[in-house]
Design a protein around this motif. Structure first.
Motif, PDB file in Angstrom:
ATOM      1  N   SER D 206     -41.950  50.877 -10.328  1.00 57.88           N
ATOM      2  CA  SER D 206     -40.670  51.374  -9.823  1.00 57.88           C
ATOM      3  C   SER D 206     -40.691  51.691  -8.347  1.00 57.88           C
ATOM      4  O   SER D 206     -39.728  52.214  -7.823  1.00 57.88           O
ATOM      5  N   SER D 207     -41.789  51.415  -7.694  1.00 62.66           N
ATOM      6  CA  SER D 207     -41.867  51.860  -6.319  1.00 62.66           C
ATOM      7  C   SER D 207     -42.203  50.734  -5.348  1.00 62.66           C
ATOM      8  O   SER D 207     -41.501  50.510  -4.372  1.00 62.66           O
ATOM      9  N   GLN D 208     -43.268  50.031  -5.643  1.00 65.47           N
ATOM     10  CA  GLN D 208     -43.677  49.017  -4.678  1.00 65.47           C
ATOM     11  C   GLN D 208     -44.495  47.930  -5.345  1.00 65.47           C
ATOM     12  O   GLN D 208     -45.269  48.178  -6.252  1.00 65.47           O
ATOM     13  N   SER D 233     -39.123  49.772  -3.055  1.00 66.55           N
ATOM     14  CA  SER D 233     -37.867  50.331  -3.540  1.00 66.55           C
ATOM     15  C   SER D 233     -37.311  51.332  -2.537  1.00 66.55           C
ATOM     16  O   SER D 233     -37.949  52.310  -2.194  1.00 66.55           O
TER      17      SER D 233
END
Ligand SMILES: Nc1ncnc2c1ncn2[C@@H]1O[C@H](COP(=O)(O)OP(=O)(O)OP(=O)(O)O)[C@@H](O)[C@H]1O
Ligand SMILES: Nc1ncnc2c1ncn2[C@@H]1O[C@H](COP(=O)(O)OP(=O)(O)OP(=O)(O)O)[C@@H](O)[C@H]1O
Ligand SMILES: [Mg+2]
Ligand SMILES: [Mg+2]
Lengths: 337, 327, 328, 517, 290
Positions: D206-208, D233
């Protein structure tokens, strides 16, 4: 009662609390409407496929059966998997909570340091112009909603002045990844021997920490002032002065007397911030637990919402337990009872 | 040893300016115990707090001097004053549980006091000093007490600890603000005896604040009677209490109930320290009031020969009145 | 005939950790009509608890309480509530015992509103004003809030509230101990006068002998929830027969410097904790004249004169107590 | 973003992709996380075929490539079997995954079987759009030949293989790490073994996502110069804009229209604005209520000033919808029927239909078509007021609730977006308005239309098909199955120093082909 | 000396009505309370009755993203809404919501708080349950409820309640428990008062001050929660204005230099919260100095 006895008694109560927590979190989320099967089945799903998805997720069972099932698995430490991403909830929590805790802990530390300072000086110089001014400032700061402050800070410090890093999360865009050991970035970067990345992570923490911290610094200041004023006026402090102790010592005596409610307040704040930082997390793309919870709500990802609610509940309850122990260790009077 | 001249202390409150102490003068001679009596709120504590420089905003000591061993406490530097406090003037607080820090061990509180005045020294040494002091104030088993906390003590023991803390640096003067009102009557006696012995055996002096006339009568050499922030009468106890010169002193003594006898009461209530009357503050309650009492503030004047001072326009006449009443 | 008869009253409280606090232990007494019984003793000796038990504000563990021939303990909630108009209480802290948000008139009228609801507004007002006059308060005070009054006036309000329903019994729990000497005298006089006018019985609680002397007919000395000595004031104060009473009396400091304090009857140490009471005589650990057998129970009260009971096994004491100025 | 120095000393720039969201997992078949999943899937580029923008005029920016403009990727060539019961793909040789495994027909079959098993999007493409044989759709003829069994050949049989969800997984690697799972779902949630241009360095859920070039990639010739691709993100659009404007990111997706105009003006960023088959629409529920009457729907359509919407909401970046079928697929003749803006006529129609005081509720969700859905709804509400129709607006913030409401048909009006997975007129015509389409929750039911669409399916691209498209378009204008509002366009905010974008029907970037410098 | 003479010493006796007026003036003479109430009432009145220069619900597509000017005092947003009109109109929605939410919380929380303000076994259990309930991230649960049950006003009020009712219960209970120990309650029992009488005549009036102060804080909190909800796009249906929604939309415009879209609603929230806090502080002081 000894500390051990208290811990023992509270630990015995913990399963009961947990049971209530699990039940409540299950119930709260179950009672909310919305059919997650539709999203899970995806955009091209036919009604039959949606029904099949419902079956696969177990949503077609009665609520009682699902509750027993949830409870059974929760007891075994299995909070299920996300409807939406298929990740085990525990894994997701493991990914998200450290970010939130890191942020909240720092924000709280910031708030505590500034709040204690402001409040103590204010209490010490009660009714002086400084006190009036600082109280006005504190009242003002206390009124700024954290997300409004977050936006304002981003606008001024990042967009206009360009002195703050962009609100893109915990670290710069091109930054290399460090091995995840603890998932606390500040610790992991240090473990990886990368002070540059540590600095960067700290740098990215700046704005969200201020955004969250300022409001709570104001609350801390208020709280500190209101407990320090009576403490500084107490016979105890007067006696300390009469014994010729230095002003520094005198303030310390007052603080010793006033700290229990301040620490309690800090703990309560920590508990509520783990969930309450969600909007600020979102604004700073923090990828923390709060942001995850908000996303999960929009996705009607029930296991995720339940997991989050349960996790924050457990954190809070454990925190309160630690708090009680700490208060007990800090205050011999409580220990004595 | 301590000479207080014309101390005036006001508190600036929401209600208005509280004139807590008005031109108070008193003297504590060497080797004597001076009692400071008066009804609640008449400014006894405010007076001694002024002397010790413990008045905090919104209070201000407006004028006056407090000469202690040749130096004026009110004009001393803060640092110097701190050296005097605790070191040369010991303070005994009213409520021992209020005065002792509940979080720190007794030995640490002693340590802080001792090292503040005597410079850094190891804990073992301060502990030894503490033990000696506690023994001197009659605490049985001081070893157990030093390592404990205040709340583990009974009221009498705690008050002994407070006295010990006031005495640990061997001060010349002890100021005690109602040291026994929080204690049981049977303990009060023990504590007062202890304090008297400590003063008398070492040539110290003591300023003892109380509202208990019996304490003054039985333990003090001199007495200062306060009313509404003013000293109304000063003198030797055996003279003042036997032949009170001020109507207030007289009224106070007559208020003590006796079996079978009529109690005498002072009518009305204590003068308002905010809306301070222009003349004698006691005028409204006084049975001997004259016109001038309501407008002219009575001077301190010497009454009788025994070095007594009284602030009353009719100081001289009263003897006969009192005698008449007693008869 | 006695208005109040108390037999074998006991009460233990329980701390949060379950430890019992034996506040009152097997106390018996009676109060005649129009009579004042004083309870004296040091802090924590159970005086207030006895007062509360008598009014049944708390439930006793054992014992019987009869007031006006009624067994108070057997009353149900409603009958008890109705009976409260005949027994009232005045507390030590005048300000704390008045609702800070209620006007004085309403405070005094409250018992009337509860027990005589049939009264019209005007009648009630009339009764309130009458009572205020009796306690020496101008009727204009009825509109004030308690905080706008002096301590003495507040205590008058408390007394007015207590007597407005014309109770037969008044429990006075240290009604003057938080007041200044000059105010205390006013209140004592008032109480004295009211008793004469209304013929009430008082249970007068105090730790201060000098006021007891003035107010009471009979006195009971309490120590650790137990009666040490009880009898007519003149007897108990003039010639105390229990070491504890003697200690208490000798602690009294006369305001007359000419009266010496050479007679000392000091007790050793401090009061034991009511959580673990001594087995035999409660005074055993502190008593300067104790005997070995004092450590062995039971130590009952004994009558040594008509109406005068003492717990000490050595009573009557051979050596007389020097007569104090206080006894005059 | 900074450049990174590779081992050899040559400098290969890093490309930072500021995404609105990054998925938590990578198994798009099992857990499709919407836009976040789609963008990652696009980067795989492990498909058998692709739309070739070079084959249409304007490099694909003005006109879309369609099923007739396909070019090979992992499949070298393809053909129907003589009985037209099978489609045969011949695989390219020398294709290797980052792990070094060579692609075989087994990989393709395993992947497609897996997609069939796990993804209803894939199933939809294979069995509802194209007509593969459900009983055994795929076989490996030999190591290099994959046969697709058909019940009936269609014009989209090959074109659906442009869709990344039918892209090829390195099954050797997947099976190796499957831990007993038949489809290696656990492994594939966090890994991407395939034959595309990138190798996964790290996934931060969900982030990178950090990608670096697949050292064994087959299409080295078309590679740009990127040494690293970082997909990050950044949920806030204004931050994404700021990042691309300051050069901290090379691409910012999903900006607001205001922000795109800003990009256009900026020196450090460029705005790419190319045709797309996506259309924003207002769907009117015609299962019951006033909208069962086609004239009422037409009146609504006529009451809407599409040009005003384009200026007001889209800041002029999109084009009004003019014909029933999007003009990106065909060239309307002079007599083609057009949507008209005629409030007076609209009022008349409403009067004739006898629905004075018509009032209804419009649903809008920021999840689809985007944050501007509300603005769109509010502007429409305002326009409808002018013809005496009262519309209220209700916002549904969550995607789940929105789809739920949409598919159940629990609405009167809804702002919607048609994004065809395969950029082909048949796909668009079929998916929304035919009675067989499950997307048709608004209840449009027109036999003539259904028949026309069926014919489009079996007609190969060419003049015959164009004629059918014209008929379908006119029919839509006449009967208003839904109110088409605006032709979307692909908008890309790229760093000024990035070159190499080619517009395809999916609008995907094919980042690996880009050059930065 | 007669003790009745004491009465003579007491001067200026105020009759009932005058006294009550005196108290009112005392409360209103606190500038903090006055300013707070004044601004809130003004905002509220403006939100309902101020004739607005433009419709807050009908955008003008030809006047989008204009900076503040004489025609549009606070400028216009990307949709062509007049920011001034919308900021003022939002007050007519957000403020009543906050106030009603708080009032409903009071109506529920105070009786519940009084009910559990005894030392029995059951109240203890209820409080333990409340502990667990409050351990939850209530803001998140509130958001979840509003998101999942729809943008209805009653849901927003429910959200405000979820957060505030437990707080009121706790406050009332702790105050009432402390008060139960006090002498005047004991005196009331001794006078034969019923439980109901004690609760309503003695305890309730005495907790009113702190409760009122707490309500103001709760209202401030409610404003923030409502703004946060609409910031996340839940709790409000467009084109109805709401400060949070405006802030959210404005946040998107911030980067392209259109600060005015976010600044004015942001300031409005700030102002409102400050005012509620001022009132709370003032009431707190007033109830303490009573
Ligand atoms: N910090 C303060 N602020 C305002 N007023 C004060 C303060 N301290 C004392 N006062 C006022 O000064 C007056 C004298 O108070 P002080 O404490 O000296 O009385 P006291 O004689 O010691 O009474 P007590 O016997 O009750 O201790 C009182 O009216 C009191 O209200
Ligand atoms: N509610 C209670 N819970 C626990 N212990 C209590 C309670 N009330 C009184 N006690 C204990 O009972 C004992 C007797 O108390 P009581 O109040 O009757 O004493 P008292 O003689 O009135 O003292 P004082 O002179 O201080 O008023 C004390 O040890 C006290 O601590
Ligand atoms: Mg004092
Ligand atoms: Mg008592």
């Amino acid at each position: 009662m000894t500390v051990l006895k208290l811990i023992g008694r509270r630990l015995l109560l913990l399963p009961v609390s947990l049971f209530v927590l699990i039940t409540l979190s299950f119930g709260l989320v179950e009672l909310m409407p919305g059919n997650p099967a539709v999203t899970v089945a995806g955009n091209f799903a036919s009604p039959a496929e949606i029904a099949a998805t419902e079956h696969r997720l177990g949503l077609d069972r009665s609520i009682g059966v699902r509750y027993v099932d949830y409870l059974w698995h929760a007891i075994q430490g299995d909070l299920g998997t996300s409807f939406f991403t298929g990740q085990p909830i525990l894994t997701e929590l493991g990914n998200r909570l450290p970010a939130t805790i890191e942020l909240v802990a720092l924000a709280l530390a910031f708030a505590a340091v500034f709040g204690l300072l402001l409040g103590t000086i204010s209490a010490y110089l009660r009714r002086s112009w400084y006190d009036r001014f600082s109280r006005a400032v504190v009242s003002l700061l206390q009124s700024v909603p954290d997300f409004v402050l977050a936006l304002g800070l981003i606008f001024v410090l990042f967009y206009l002045a360009g002195v703050a890093p962009p609100p893109v999360g915990r670290i710069g865009l091109g930054a290399e990844a460090v091995p995840t050991v603890t998932r606390f970035l500040l610790i992991d970067t240090l473990l990886a021997g990368r002070p540059d990345l540590f600095g960067q992570a700290l740098w990215h923490l700046m704005l969200p920490v201020i955004a969250l911290g300022v409001v709570y610094a104001a609350f801390f200041a208020k709280m500190t002032r209101s407990t320090m004023v009576p403490a500084l006026n107490s016979p105890q402090v007067e006696f300390a002065r009469a014994c010729g102790l230095s002003e520094w010592q005198v303030v310390r005596y007052a603080y010793l007397q006033a700290r229990a409610p301040i620490i309690t307040y800090g703990a309560i704040l920590f508990g509520s911030l783990v969930g309450g930082a969600a909007i600020v997390e979102t604004i700073f793309s923090w990828q923390g637990a709060g942001q995850w919870a908000l996303d999960s709500i929009l996705a009607v990802d029930m296991p995720a919402i339940q997991g989050f609610v349960l996790a924050t509940g457990v954190i809070t309850i454990v925190l309160y337990l630690l708090l009680d122990v700490m208060i007990m260790l800090l205050d011999p009077r409580v220990r004595y009872e | 040893m301590l000479t207080v001249n014309g101390i005036t202390t006001h508190f600036d409150t929401r209600r208005g300016l509280v004139r807590a102490v008005n031109d108070v003068s008193l003297e504590v001679p060497s080797g004597q115990i001076v009692g400071l009596v008066g009804e609640s709120g008449c400014g006894k504590s405010a007076t001694i707090r002024s002397v010790l420089g413990l008045i905090r905003p919104p209070g201000h000591t407006v004028s006056g001097e407090a000469i202690f061993e040749g130096a004026d406490l009110l004009r001393m530097s803060k640092r110097k004053l701190r050296q005097v406090r605790g070191n040369e003037i010991g303070f005994v607080a009213q409520n021992p549980f209020g005065a002792l820090n509940p979080i720190l061990r007794i030995r640490d509180q002693f340590h802080n006091v001792i090292t503040t005045h005597r410079g850094r020294m190891p804990h073992a040494k301060t502990r030894a000093i503490t033990l000696d002091t506690l023994k001197a104030v009659g605490i049985p088993g001081p070893e157990r007490v030093v390592d404990g906390y205040a709340h583990e003590l009974s009221g009498g023991m705690a008050q002994r600890v407070v006295i010990g803390m006031a005495l640990v640096l061997d001060p010349r003067l002890i100021v005690a603000d109602e040291p026994t009102t929080a204690l049981d009557v049977t303990i009060q006696r023990q504590i007062l005896d202890l304090m008297r012995d400590l003063v008398l055996t070492s040539g110290r002096s003591m300023l003892l604040v109380t509202h208990d006339l019996g304490v003054v009568a039985q333990y003090c050499d001199q007495v200062v009677v306060m009313y509404a922030g003013k000293v109304v009468e000063r003198g030797r106890v055996d003279e003042v209490f036997v032949r009170p010169a001020h109507p207030y002193t007289l009224g106070l003594l007559n208020s003590v109930p006796r079996r079978g006898a009529e109690v005498h009461t002072l009518r009305g209530r204590v003068a308002d320290l905010v809306d301070y009357p222009p003349g004698c503050p006691f005028a409204d309650r006084c049975s001997f009031v004259l016109e001038q009492c309501r407008s002219v503030v009575p001077e301190q004047r010497t009454a009788f020969d025994g070095g007594r001072t009284v602030a009353c326009h009719r100081a001289e006449e009263e003897v006969s009145v009192r005698v008449a009443r007693a008869g | 005939m006695s208005l109040v008869r108390v037999e074998g009253l006991s009460k233990a409280f329980h701390r949060a950790n379950g430890e019992p606090v034996h506040a009152v232990n097997d106390v018996s007494f009676a109060i005649g009509e129009g009579e004042t019984l004083a309870l004296i003793g040091e802090s924590g000796s159970g005086k207030s608890t006895i007062g509360r038990l008598l009014l049944r504000l708390i439930e006793p563990d054992a014992g019987t309480i009869e007031i006006d021939g009624q067994d108070v303990r057997s009353l149900g909630r409603e009958p008890l509530r109705r009976m409260r108009s005949t027994m009232q209480v005045v507390f030590q802290e005048p300000y704390e015992s008045l609702n800070p948000r209620m006007r004085v008139g309403d405070i005094i009228a409250e018992p009337l509103a509860i027990h005589e609801p049939q009264l019209s507004r005007a009648e009630r007002q009339e009764r309130v004003f009458e009572t205020m006059r009796e306690v020496g308060l101008e009727s204009s005070y009825a509109d004030r809030l308690p905080r706008a009054m002096s301590g003495g006036q507040q205590q008058r309000v408390g007394i007015a509230r207590a007597i407005v329903t014309r109770p037969k019994l008044l429990v006075l729990d240290e009604p003057t101990s938080s007041l200044d000497l000059s105010v205390q005298a006013q209140i004592l006089k008032l109480l004295h006068r009211l008793q004469e006018q209304l013929g009430m019985s008082y249970l007068y609680i105090s730790h201060d002998l000098s006021t007891v002397n003035y107010v009471a007919h009979r006195v009971a000395v309490l120590y650790l929830g137990q009666v040490r000595e009880m009898g007519p004031v003149a007897r108990v104060v003039d010639d105390p027969q229990d070491p504890y009473t003697r200690a208490l009396l000798s602690a009294y400091l006369s305001p007359d410097p000419q009266v010496g304090r050479d007679y000392e009857f000091a007790l050793r140490g401090e009061i034991p904790s009511p959580t673990s009471l001594p087995a035999g005589c409660f005074l055993y650990g502190r008593c300067p004249i104790r005997l070995d057998r004092c450590a062995v129970p039971p130590v009952p009260l004994r009558g040594i004169d008509p109406g005068h009971v003492v717990r000490c096994v050595r009573a009557p004491l051979s050596e007389p107590m020097p007569v104090h100025e206080v006894a005059r | 973003a900074d450049s990174s120095t590779s081992q050899g000393g040559t400098t290969n720039p890093t490309f930072v992709y500021a995404a609105a969201g990054v998925p938590a997992g990578l198994d798009v078949w099992k857990h499709y996380e919407g836009d976040a999943s789609r963008l990652v899937m696009y980067e795989w580029a492990s498909t058998l075929v692709e739309f070739d923008a070079n084959k249409v005029a304007g490099g694909g920016c003005d006109r879309l490539a369609d099923a007739s403009n396909l070019s090979p990727r992992l499949a070298e060539k393809w053909d129907y079997s003589p009985d037209r019961k099978q489609l045969l793909f011949t695989l390219r040789q020398g294709v290797q995954s980052p792990a070094g495994n060579a692609m075989t027909a087994q990989d393709v079959v395993w992947t497609l079987d897996r997609a069939n098993k796990l993804s209803n999007v894939a199933r939809f493409l294979m069995f509802d759009v194209a007509k593969f044989d459900k009983t055994k759709p795929f076989e490996a003829k030999d190591d290099r030949t994959v046969a697709v069994n058909l019940t009936q050949p269609t014009s989209l049989d090959v074109a659906i293989f442009t869709y990344p969800m039918l892209g090829v997984i390195d099954s050797t690697e997947a099976k190796k790490n499957a831990n007993g799972e038949e489809w290696a779902e656990t492994y594939l949630a966090t890994a991407m073994p395939n034959f595309g241009p990138w190798k996964l360095d790290q996934l931060q859920p969900s982030s990178q996502i950090d990608l670096s070039p697949n050292p064994n990639f087959w299409d080295k010739a078309n590679r740009g110069n990127l040494g690293k691709l970082v997909i990050r993100s950044v949920p806030d659009a204004s931050t994404r804009l700021q990042l691309v404007e300051t050069g901290q990111a090379d691409y910012a997706e999903r900006l607001s229209f205001d922000q795109y105009t800003q990009v256009d003006k900026s020196d450090r960023a460029q705005l790419i604005n190319c045709v797309s088959p996506n259309r924003d629409t207002l769907m009117l529920n015609q299962k019951s209520g006033p909208f069962t009457d086609p004239n009422v729907r037409k009146a609504i359509s006529m009451a809407i000033d599409r040009q005003a919407l384009v200026t007001g909401v889209y800041k002029g970046l999109f084009k009004p919808a003019t014909t029933g079928l999007s003009e990106v697929y065909w060239t309307p003749g002079p007599d083609a029927k057009k949507f008209e803006f005629d409030p007076e006529q609209a009022k008349t129609l409403l009067q004739q239909a006898g629905v004075g005081n018509l009032s209804f509720e419009i649903l809008a969700s920021p999840t689809r078509p985007g944050a501007y859905a509300q603005s769109l709804a509010v502007q429409i509400q305002n326009m409808l007021k002018n013809v005496g129709v009262t519309a209220s607006v209700k916002v549904i913030p969550g995607a789940t609730e929105f789809s739920d409401t949409y598919f159940k048909g629990n609405y009167q009006g809804v702002i919607y977006l048609e994004p065809p997975a395969v950029g082909d007129p048949f796909y668009s015509l079929n998916l929304y308005n035919t009675t067989v389409s499950f997307q048709n929750s608004f209840g449009y039911n027109n036999k003539q239309y259904d028949e026309l669409v069926a014919k489009v399916l079996t007609t190969a691209p060419g003049p015959d098909r164009d004629a059918l498209l014209a008929q379908a378009s006119d029919l839509i204008v006449e009967t208003t199955p839904q109110v088409y509002l605006v032709e979307q366009r692909y908008l890309h905010a790229l760093g000024a120093n990035v070159q190499g974008y080619q517009n395809t029907p999916t609008g995907q970037l094919f980042t690996y082909r880009m050059k930065k410098g | 000396m007669s003790e009745t003479m004491e009465a003579a010493a007491a001067a200026n006796i105020a009759p009932g009505a005058a006294r009550r007026r005196q108290i009112l003036t005392k409360a209103t003479s606190r500038p903090a309370i006055l300013v707070g109430v004044g601004v809130i009432l003004a905002l509220l009145a403006a939100g309902f009755w101020l004739p607005l220069p433009y419709s807050p619900t009908a955008p003008d597509p030809s006047a989008t993203s204009l900076p503040p000017s004489a025609a549009h005092w606070f400028g216009t947003d990307g949709d062509g809404f007049d920011v001034f009109s919308r900021t003022i109109a939002s007050a007519g929605r957000d403020l009543p919501l906050a106030v009603i939410g708080t009032l409903v919380s009071l109506l529920v929380g105070v009786p519940l708080g009084l009910l559990v303000s005894t030392k029995g076994r059951w109240p203890e259990r209820v409080m333990r349950g409340l502990d667990v309930f409050q351990a939850f991230p209530l803001v998140i649960i509130a958001i979840a409820i509003v998101t999942l049950t729809g943008n209805k006003l009653q849901n927003v009020i429910l959200a405000v309640m979820i957060i505030n009712v437990p707080r009121f219960m706790r406050l009332i209970r702790s105050e009432a428990l402390a008060m139960r120990e006090s002498r005047f309650i004991e005196a009331a029992w001794a006078a034969g008062a019923t439980r109901y009488r004690v609760l309503v005549k003695h305890i309730l009036p005495n907790v009113a001050g702190v409760t009122l102060a707490q309500s103001s804080l709760a209202a401030a909190q409610a404003i923030i929660v409502i703004a946060a909800l609409s910031f996340l796009g839940v709790g409000v249906s467009p084109p109805n204005p709401s400060w949070g929604l405006m802030i959210q939309e404005g946040a998107r415009q911030m980067t392209i230099g259109q600060w005015w879209v976010v600044a004015f609603p942001g300031l409005a929230v700030l102002l409102t919260v400050i005012c509620f806090n001022l009132i709370a502080d003032g009431l707190q002081l007033a109830s303490e100095s009573d």
